[in-house]
Write an enzyme that holds these catalytic residues in place. Structure first.
Site, mmCIF file in Angstrom:
data_model
loop_
_atom_site.group_PDB
_atom_site.id
_atom_site.type_symbol
_atom_site.label_atom_id
_atom_site.label_comp_id
_atom_site.label_asym_id
_atom_site.label_seq_id
_atom_site.Cartn_x
_atom_site.Cartn_y
_atom_site.Cartn_z
ATOM 1 N N PHE A 123 -2.363 -28.924 13.048
ATOM 2 C CA PHE A 123 -2.509 -30.158 13.815
ATOM 3 C C PHE A 123 -1.664 -31.239 13.167
ATOM 4 C CE2 PHE A 123 -5.707 -32.062 16.886
ATOM 5 C CZ PHE A 123 -5.625 -31.026 17.780
ATOM 6 N N GLN A 236 -5.893 -46.269 18.593
ATOM 7 C CA GLN A 236 -5.017 -45.112 18.675
ATOM 8 C C GLN A 236 -4.675 -44.787 20.124
ATOM 9 O OE1 GLN A 236 -6.169 -40.787 17.668
ATOM 10 N NE2 GLN A 236 -4.743 -41.405 16.078
ATOM 11 N N HIS A 238 -3.206 -41.964 22.035
ATOM 12 C CA HIS A 238 -2.857 -40.555 21.860
ATOM 13 C C HIS A 238 -1.537 -40.329 22.582
ATOM 14 C CE1 HIS A 238 -3.038 -36.202 21.988
ATOM 15 N NE2 HIS A 238 -4.118 -36.209 21.240
ATOM 16 N N LEU A 252 -6.782 -36.448 28.531
ATOM 17 C CA LEU A 252 -6.151 -35.954 27.316
ATOM 18 C C LEU A 252 -5.498 -34.569 27.458
ATOM 19 C CD1 LEU A 252 -5.843 -36.907 24.411
ATOM 20 C CD2 LEU A 252 -7.777 -35.452 23.834
ATOM 21 N N GLU A 255 -3.573 -32.040 21.277
ATOM 22 C CA GLU A 255 -2.519 -31.878 20.290
ATOM 23 C C GLU A 255 -2.325 -30.404 19.952
ATOM 24 O OE1 GLU A 255 -2.828 -35.019 17.494
ATOM 25 O OE2 GLU A 255 -2.071 -33.788 15.861
ATOM 26 N N ARG A 311 -0.169 -39.321 15.138
ATOM 27 C CA ARG A 311 -0.185 -39.711 16.544
ATOM 28 C C ARG A 311 0.505 -41.039 16.829
ATOM 29 N NH1 ARG A 311 -6.388 -37.774 17.905
ATOM 30 N NH2 ARG A 311 -5.869 -35.566 18.097
ATOM 31 N N HIS A 377 -7.095 -43.757 23.152
ATOM 32 C CA HIS A 377 -7.893 -42.590 22.796
ATOM 33 C C HIS A 377 -8.992 -42.895 21.799
ATOM 34 C CE1 HIS A 377 -8.750 -38.403 22.304
ATOM 35 N NE2 HIS A 377 -8.387 -38.361 21.042
ATOM 36 N N ARG A 412 -5.778 -42.428 12.887
ATOM 37 C CA ARG A 412 -6.602 -41.254 12.637
ATOM 38 C C ARG A 412 -5.802 -39.984 12.880
ATOM 39 N NH1 ARG A 412 -9.448 -37.719 15.719
ATOM 40 N NH2 ARG A 412 -9.278 -38.881 17.671
#
Lengths: 600, 258, 251
Positions: A123, A236, A238, A252, A255, A311, A377, A412
Site C-alpha cells: 500500500f 485527506q 484520496h 472510493l 489504493e 495519498r 476521504h 494518513r
C-alpha cells in the site's frame, strides 16, 4: 418550553459510534467490568468502517520478515510529514499486530500466505507489504467480526439512536442526550465516561467518499464542551475516487488497485507520477518504469513505484495533470490495471471494485481503464487526545478513531486507519473503563440544561422560517469544495467564512415538514449544527496555517514553512467563538528520531 | 462539476413511492429531473430535496457495501443504490415500496430488529487451541468457502424475499432465515471452530422450513450462492446427523464424531 | 406494528408466471409420457437397444432380461420394478424440489409473489420430511447407472458383430447425461467432501469436491437435458420396436 419527555438510561461507559473504534472500545470497557452501552446512528454493522477496502496495516512480518514496528513507525511519521504525535505513532505501530491477531481469535478470516499465515499486501507509503486484508473488503470483515463479538458478549447496543449533545456536571462529562431516529423520542444517558468514536466530517465537502453519517458529530460535540481540536485543516483527499457518472462521483476506488499493480496515466498515456516525486521521497522511489514494475516482485533491489507515494502527493499530482489539460473526458485521470494484470487476478484481488465499476459505471475494469480523481476521504485532525489514554482535554471524555487527531500528522497512510481504530479503540475503551470504575457516580443531569437541549432539538418543528435543510447542506458542501478544497488560498477561505456565517443564520430558520417519526429532514436539520461547526473550525485552521504540507495545500504559501513543522494548529470554542492557536508538538525522544531520519 | 451535469434533454424520472406507516398510506407519484448514471437511491434523494423533505429512507454508503437501502423496486427486492435508472424503459413509472416482510415504520423504512434478535441466538465462534508455535494456521483452500459467506452485507433482502416468513408471519419465532443459515454455515465450515450447531440448526433455527426455492440466492446483491453453498450443505450435514442411520453407523465404526 | 399491507399478490410487473408455467408443462408432459410408457409393458426393446425406462429389466418375462430376479409369476410391467429409483431420486432432488414447490405448489410461485397456501411448514413434517432420504436414492441410482452403461456397450453388438447405429449413440449419450446428473447432485457433493471442515488434510477429496462443485453449478441444466434425453431415448427405441422407423446404421 419545559418538560419535554425523555427516557433515561444509566451506564458506566457510553460509547458513541459503532464503527471499528466504537465497537473495539465497547468490547474493552465491557471486558474490564463496566456496564457499557454502544450507541450508533445507523443499524449495527453499517458504520463507515464497512467501506474500508484495502487492509489493516500491521508489521507482522508474514510476507517480509524484515518488517517490524520501527519500520512501520518510520513510515507513519514520514507519511505524516512528522506532524504526528510520535507517541501515538509508536503505540500504534507496536500494538497493531496484536489487534489483528485478536480479530482472528474472534473469527475473522484474512487472506492467507502459502504457510497458512495472514497474507499482507502493498500500500502507498508502506515500505513493506504490510496490510492484512480480505480481498478488497477488509473493513466489512473487521466490523462484522467486532459486531459479532459485541453481540456474543451481550453488550447493550442502541441502534439508530443519534446523540446530539454531551451533558456536563462539575466540569466533567456525565452523559449525553439524543433522539431515536425511528420514533423521534428523546433519550438521555447518565454515565461516568463517554467515548467518542463518531468518525469524521467528510460530509462537509461535496465530492466525498463518506456517507451521510460523517457529519462531524463527535468533533462538534467535543468542541461545544470545551475540548481542544487539532489540525482541523489537514484533510485527506484520496487520489482515486470515481468521477463518472456524476451520481457516483467521489465513491472510493481502493489504493489496492495500485498496490496490486495498477498504474496512473494521463490522457496522453503517460505514467505521470514519475514527474511528481518530491525530494522528501526521492531516495526511496523508483525513477523509471522498469524499476517501478520490478519492485512488485523484488522489493530488495528496487525502489517502490511512484504510483504508491503517499495519498497527498498523488492527489496533488492528479489535480495538477487535470489542470494542465491532460485529464480525461470527465475531469480525472486513468487508473489502468486491465493492461497490467490478467482478468483472473483482478477478479480475485479486487472483486468489489470489479462489481462497483460494472454496476455503477458500466466499466469492465479487467478490460478498460478506470477514470479517477481526488475525493474527500479523511480528516487527519480531530479531538486532541492523550497518546497513552485517549483522554481528551475534558474530564470523562475519550476519543478514538477518525474523530481523534494526532496519529496521522499531516497525512494518513492507507491501512493505518483500520489499525488506528483497533489500537486506540481498545485504549480509549480501557481508559474510560478505568476512569469510570474509579470515579464517583455521576450526578443527575441538570434539569434546566436538559430542558434547554431538548428545546434546541425540537426547534426545527417550530415556525421559524422557510429554509430547506437539504439546500443549506448542499450549499455548504459546494462552498467547502470550491473554497476550502485540495488547493486553498486566503481570499477564497475568507469568502468561505462569510458564506458559512450566512448558512449558520439560515440554519436557524430551517423549516421541517412532517412529524418526529423517522424524519430525515429533521435529522439533517440537526446535523447541520456540527457540520457547520466543523466546517468553520477547518476553515479557520486552514487560514491560520500559512504553509503547504500533507493534507493542507495553500496556493499562496506553496511550500512547507518550518514555523509550522513542529506545532499543532489548535482550535477551541470559548464563549461561543472559536479561537485558533499554534501549540508545540510533544518532543520526540532521540532514539525514535534516529529511526525516522535514517535513510534506507 | 456534478451539479452542472444535469442531462440537457430534460429527461425525467417518474416514481411511485410508498408514503405512510403501518396505520395506512398510499403510493404517491413524484417526478424529478434525471441525470446520467443515476440510481434509484439518487432519485429518492432528489424527491427528498425537492418535494418531500420527510420522506423516510435508510441509506449509508451508496456503493453497495453497507446494505442499508433495501427496498422493493417494481416489486423486486433490491438495493436502491445498485439499481440503475437506465435499466428501466424511458418514461416508465417506477414503483418503490418498503421491504414487505418486516413491520413498517414509515415510508421506505421498516423495523428489521427481527434480524438482530436472531443474530443473538447464534452460538458464537469457538476456536480450537493455537498451534504449538503460537500461530493460527489456516489455508486458503480451507477458507475460500467461508470467505464467500463473509461477503454478506446484511441487507436482509434474502430475509425479505424468503416466503417462509414473508407470507407466513407465524413462522418468525421458529425460523432464522437465509442470512443466518449463511452465518451458521460460515461458523460450521470455519477451520478453527470447535462448536457444533447442527441441533440448533434443526430445531431453533428451523432449517427444515426452507424448501430451497432459491429466492434468497436470486436477490443477493453480493451474489453469494446462499442455497447451493450454505443451506443445502447444512441440510446435508443435518441429514448425516439425524436422518442417515448408515452414516451414523459408519461414523461410529470409524471413530469419528461427525 | 404490521407490515406493508397491499391487496395484490405481488407488485412485480414482469412475466413472473412464465417460468412456473413452463415447468408445469415440461414436468407434466414428462410425467404423463413416462407413466404411459412404463405401463405399456411392451415395445421397449429393439435389438440391441433397451429402453432406459425398462433397464435393468429384472423379470424372466422381460423382452430383454438384464438380471432374472423375478420369476415368471411376475406379469406386470418390469419398468415398475426399477423406475421408482430414478423417480425417487429426481423427486427428492434439490433442484426438482425447487421447481415443483414453485410451479405446482405455488410455494412460492416466484420470488416476492405470495404463496398460494396460507399455512406452511416446509420440510419439517411428513411427507416432505422424507426429502432427507435423497442420498439413499443417490446410492441406489449408481447400480442403475452401471446397467445403463452396460446397455450402451452392448448396443455396439449387432447379433455378434460390431456396429454403431444412431441408437448406440443415443444410449451412450443417455448414460453419460444420467451419470452427469447423478454425480452433479448436491448429496454427492456433500458425500465427496462438502462435509469436511478442512480440505488441506484431504487433497483427493478436495479435488473431487472441486470438480463436483463445478458440475453442481450446472445441475439444473443437466437435470433438464438428461430428463428430456431419457424420454427421447425411450421414444426412439419404442418407434424402432413398433417398426415405425428404421435405425440409422453408421457401421
Amino acid at each position: 418550553m419545559a418538560g419535554e419527555s425523555y427516557e433515561t438510561h444509566d451506564y458506566d461507559v457510553v460509547v458513541v459510534g459503532a464503527g471499528g473504534a466504537g465497537l473495539r472500545a465497547g468490547i474493552e470497557a465491557h471486558d474490564k467490568g463496566c456496564k457499557t452501552a454502544i450507541i450508533c446512528k445507523s443499524l449495527l454493522g453499517k458504520a463507515h468502517t464497512v467501506m474500508a477496502e484495502g487492509g489493516i496495516a500491521a508489521a507482522m512480518g508474514n510476507v517480509w520478515p524484515e518488517d517490524n514496528w520501527k519500520v512501520h513507525f518510520r513510515d507513519t511519521m514520514r507519511g505524516g510529514k512528522l506532524l504526528n504525535n510520535w507517541r501515538m505513532a509508536q503505540i500504534h505501530a507496536q500494538q497493531a499486530p496484536d489487534r489483528v491477531l485478536e480479530l482472528e481469535e474472534w473469527g475473522a478470516l484474512f487472506d492467507r500466505t502459502d504457510e497458512g499465515l495472514i497474507l499482507q499486501r502493498d500500500f502507498g507509503g508502506h515500505r513493506y507489504a504490510r496490510l492484512a486484508h480480505v480481498g478488497d473488503r477488509t473493513g466489512l470483515e473487521m466490523i462484522r467480526t467486532l459486531q459479532q463479538r459485541a453481540v456474543a458478549l451481550g453488550i447493550d447496543v442502541f441502534m439508530e439512536c443519534n446523540i446530539q449533545h454531551l451533558l456536563m456536571n462539575d466540569g466533567r462529562v456525565t452523559g449525553a442526550i439524543g433522539y431515536w431516529r425511528e420514533s423521534g423520542e428523546l433519550i438521555v444517558f447518565n454515565c461516568k465516561a463517554v467515548v467518542l468514536a463518531t468518525g469524521g466530517s467528510g460530509k462537509c465537502w461535496q465530492v466525498t467518499s463518506n456517507s451521510w453519517e460523517y457529519s462531524g458529530d463527535g468533533m462538534g460535540m467535543a468542541m461545544e464542551v470545551g475540548a481542544d481540536l487539532i489540525d482541523m485543516e489537514k484533510v485527506q483527499f484520496h487520489p482515486t475516487g470515481m468521477v463518472w457518472p456524476p451520481s457516483v462521483r467521489g465513491i472510493l476506488v481502493t489504493e489496492g488497485v495500485r498496490g496490486d499493480g495498477g498504474t496512473l496515466l494521463n490522457s496522453e498515456g503517460e505514467r505521470f507520477m514519475f514527474n511528481y516525486i518530491s525530494d522528501f521521497f526521492k531516495a526511496e522511489t523508483a525513477d523509471n518504469e522498469t524499476e517501478a514494475d520490478a519492485w512488485y516482485q523484488d522489493k530488495k533491489n528496487n525502489r517502490r513505484t511512484p504510483d504508491l507515494l503517499p495519498r497527498d502527493e498523488v492527489a496533488r499530482a492528479i489535480n495538477a495533470e487535470v489542470k494542465a489539460g491532460r485529464g480525461t473526458e470527465h475531469g480525472g485521470v486513468y487508473l489502468d490495471i486491465a493492461n497490467r494484470r490478467d482478468a483472473e487476478y483482478i477478479m480475485r484481488r479486487l472483486p468489489s471494485m470489479y462489481h462497483q465499476f460494472k454496476e455503477l459505471a458500466d466499466v469492465d475494469i479487467t478490460k478498460e481503464a478506470m477514470e479517477v480523481g481526488p475525493t474527500c476521504h479523511y480528516i487527519m485532525g480531530g479531538v486532541r487526545v492523550d497518546a497513552d489514554t485517549s483522554a481528551t482535554t475534558v474530564e470523562g471524555l475519550y476519543a478514538a478513531g477518525e474523530v481523534a487527531g494526532g496519529l496521522h500528522g499531516a497525512n494518513r497512510l492507507g491501512g493505518n486507519s483500520l489499525s488506528d481504530l483497533l489500537v486506540f479503540g481498545r485504549i480509549a475503551g480501557g481508559s474510560a473503563a478505568d476512569y469510570a470504575l474509579g470515579a464517583a457516580a455521576a450526578a443527575a443531569p441538570d434539569a434546566a440544561e436538559v430542558d434547554r437541549l431538548t428545546t434546541l432539538m425540537l426547534e426545527p418543528f417550530t415556525d421559524r422560517g422557510e429554509e430547506n435543510p437539504y439546500a443549506i447542506h448542499m450549499d455548504l458542501q459546494r462552498t467547502m469544495h470550491n473554497l476550502v478544497g485540495i488547493i486553498r488560498t486566503e481570499s477564497e477561505m475568507l469568502k468561505a467564512m462569510e458564506e458559512i456565517a450566512v448558512y449558520k443564520e439560515r440554519a436557524a430558520r430551517v423549516k421541517v415538514e412532517g412529524g418526529r417519526r423517522f424524519n430525515p429532514g429533521w435529522h439533517l436539520a440537526l446535523d447541520l449544527r456540527c457540520l457547520l461547526g466543523v466546517a468553520e473550525a477547518a476553515t479557520l485552521s486552514a487560514l491560520e496555517c500559512k504553509e503547504s504540507r500533507g493534507g493542507h495545500t495553500r496556493d499562496d504559501y506553496p511550500d512547507p514553512d518550518s514555523k509550522y513543522g513542529s506545532v499543532n494548529v489548535v482550535t477551541r470554542k470559548q464563549n461561543g467563538t472559536i479561537s485558533v492557536s499554534l501549540e508545540p508538538l510533544p518532543e520526540m525522544p532521540e532514539e525514535l528520531r534516529k529511526i525516522v531520519e535514517e535513510q534506507v | 462539476m456534478a451539479e452542472a451535469a444535469v442531462a440537457g434533454n430534460g429527461a425525467e424520472a417518474k416514481m411511485r413511492v410508498w408514503r405512510g406507516d403501518a396505520s395506512g398510506g398510499e403510493f404517491r407519484d413524484y417526478t424529478v429531473p434525471l441525470q446520467e448514471g443515476m440510481v434509484v437511491l439518487d432519485v429518492i434523494h432528489a424527491i427528498q430535496a425537492m418535494h418531500a423533505g420527510d420522506l423516510a429512507v435508510r441509506w449509508n454508503c451508496k456503493a453497495g457495501k453497507c446494505g442499508s437501502c433495501s427496498a422493493e423496486v417494481n416489486g423486486k427486492p433490491r438495493l436502491m443504490c445498485m439499481t440503475r435508472m437506465n435499466t428501466f424503459e424511458p418514461g416508465e413509472t417506477i414503483t418503490v415500496a418498503p421491504i414487505k416482510t418486516f413491520p413498517l415504520i414509515r415510508d421506505l423504512v421498516t423495523d428489521v430488529s427481527y434480524n438482530y434478535e436472531k443474530a443473538k441466538t447464534i452460538p458464537p465462534f469457538k476456536p480450537k487451541p493455537k498451534e504449538a508455535d503460537g500461530t493460527r494456521r489456516m489455508y486458503q483452500e480451507d477458507i475460500d468457502r467461508v470467505q464467500e459467506f463473509h461477503k454478506c452485507i446484511e441487507c436482509y433482502l434474502c430475509q425479505d424475499v424468503c416466503h417462509v416468513i414473508r407470507d407466513h408471519d407465524d413462522n418468525k419465532p421458529s425460523f432464522a432465515g437465509p442470512r443466518f443459515f449463511v452465518r451458521v454455515a460460515s461458523l460450521e465450515m470455519h477451520p478453527l471452530d470447535t462448536d457444533d450447531r447442527l441441533e440448533f440448526l434443526r430445531n431453533e433455527a428451523g432449517l427444515g422450513f426452507c424448501n430451497i426455492t432459491k429466492c434468497c440466492t436470486e436477490v443477493c446483491p453480493e451474489h453469494i450462492k446462499i442455497t447451493d453453498n450454505s443451506i443445502i450443505p447444512m441440510k446435508e450435514r443435518v441429514v448425516t446427523r439425524f436422518y442417515d442411520p448408515i452414516a451414523r453407523l459408519l461414523g461410529a465404526l470409524g471413530g469419528k464424531k461427525s | 406494528m404490521s407490515t406493508l399491507a397491499i391487496d395484490k399478490r405481488t407488485l412485480r410487473q414482469d412475466t413472473w408466471w412464465l417460468e412456473p408455467m413452463l415447468v408445469v408443462l415440461g414436468l407434466g408432459a414428462f410425467a404423463v409420457y413416462s407413466t404411459w410408457a412404463a405401463l405399456q409393458n411392451g415395445n421397449y426393446y429393439a435389438a440391441p437397444y433397451l429402453s432406459p425406462f425398462y433397464s435393468p429389466c429384472l423379470a424372466i418375462n422381460c423382452e430383454h432380461v438384464s438380471v432374472p430376479l423375478f420369476g415368471s409369476w411376475y406379469n406386470w410391467s418390469p419398468a415398475i420394478l426399477i423406475l421408482w429409483i430414478p423417480g425417487g431420486f429426481r423427486l427428492t432432488c434439490y433442484y426438482y424440489r425447487k421447481a415443483y414447490y414453485r410451479s405446482f405448489f405455488w410455494s412460492p410461485p416466484a420470488c416476492a409473489v405470495r404463496d398460494a397456501a396460507s399455512g406452511y411448514s416446509g420440510e419439517t413434517r411428513f411427507p416432505f420430511i422424507l426429502q432427507n432420504i435423497h442420498r439413499y436414492f443417490f446410492w441406489a441410482s449408481l447400480p442403475i447407472l452401471a446397467f445403463l452403461w452396460w446397455d450402451a456397450i452392448i448396443a455396439f453388438n449387432f447379433g455378434g458383430s460390431f456396429g454403431i447405429g444412431l441408437g448406440t449413440l443415443v444410449l451412450i449419450a443417455n448414460a453419460a447425461l444420467l451419470s452427469l446428473y447423478s454425480f452433479s447432485c448436491h448429496s454427492c457433493r456433500h458425500l465427496c467432501g462438502g462435509g469436511l471442515n478442512s480440505f488441506k488434510t484431504a487433497p483427493g477429496r478436495y479435488k473431487a469436491w472441486g470438480i463436483i462443485t463445478k458440475l453442481n453449478e450446472k445441475h439444473m441444466q443437466i437435470a433438464w437435458t438428461s430428463l428430456v434425453w431419457v424420454g427421447l431415448t425411450d421414444v426412439y427405441v419404442r418407434l424402432l420396436a413398433h417398426g415405425v422407423i428404421q435405425d440409422l446404421r453408421f457401421i
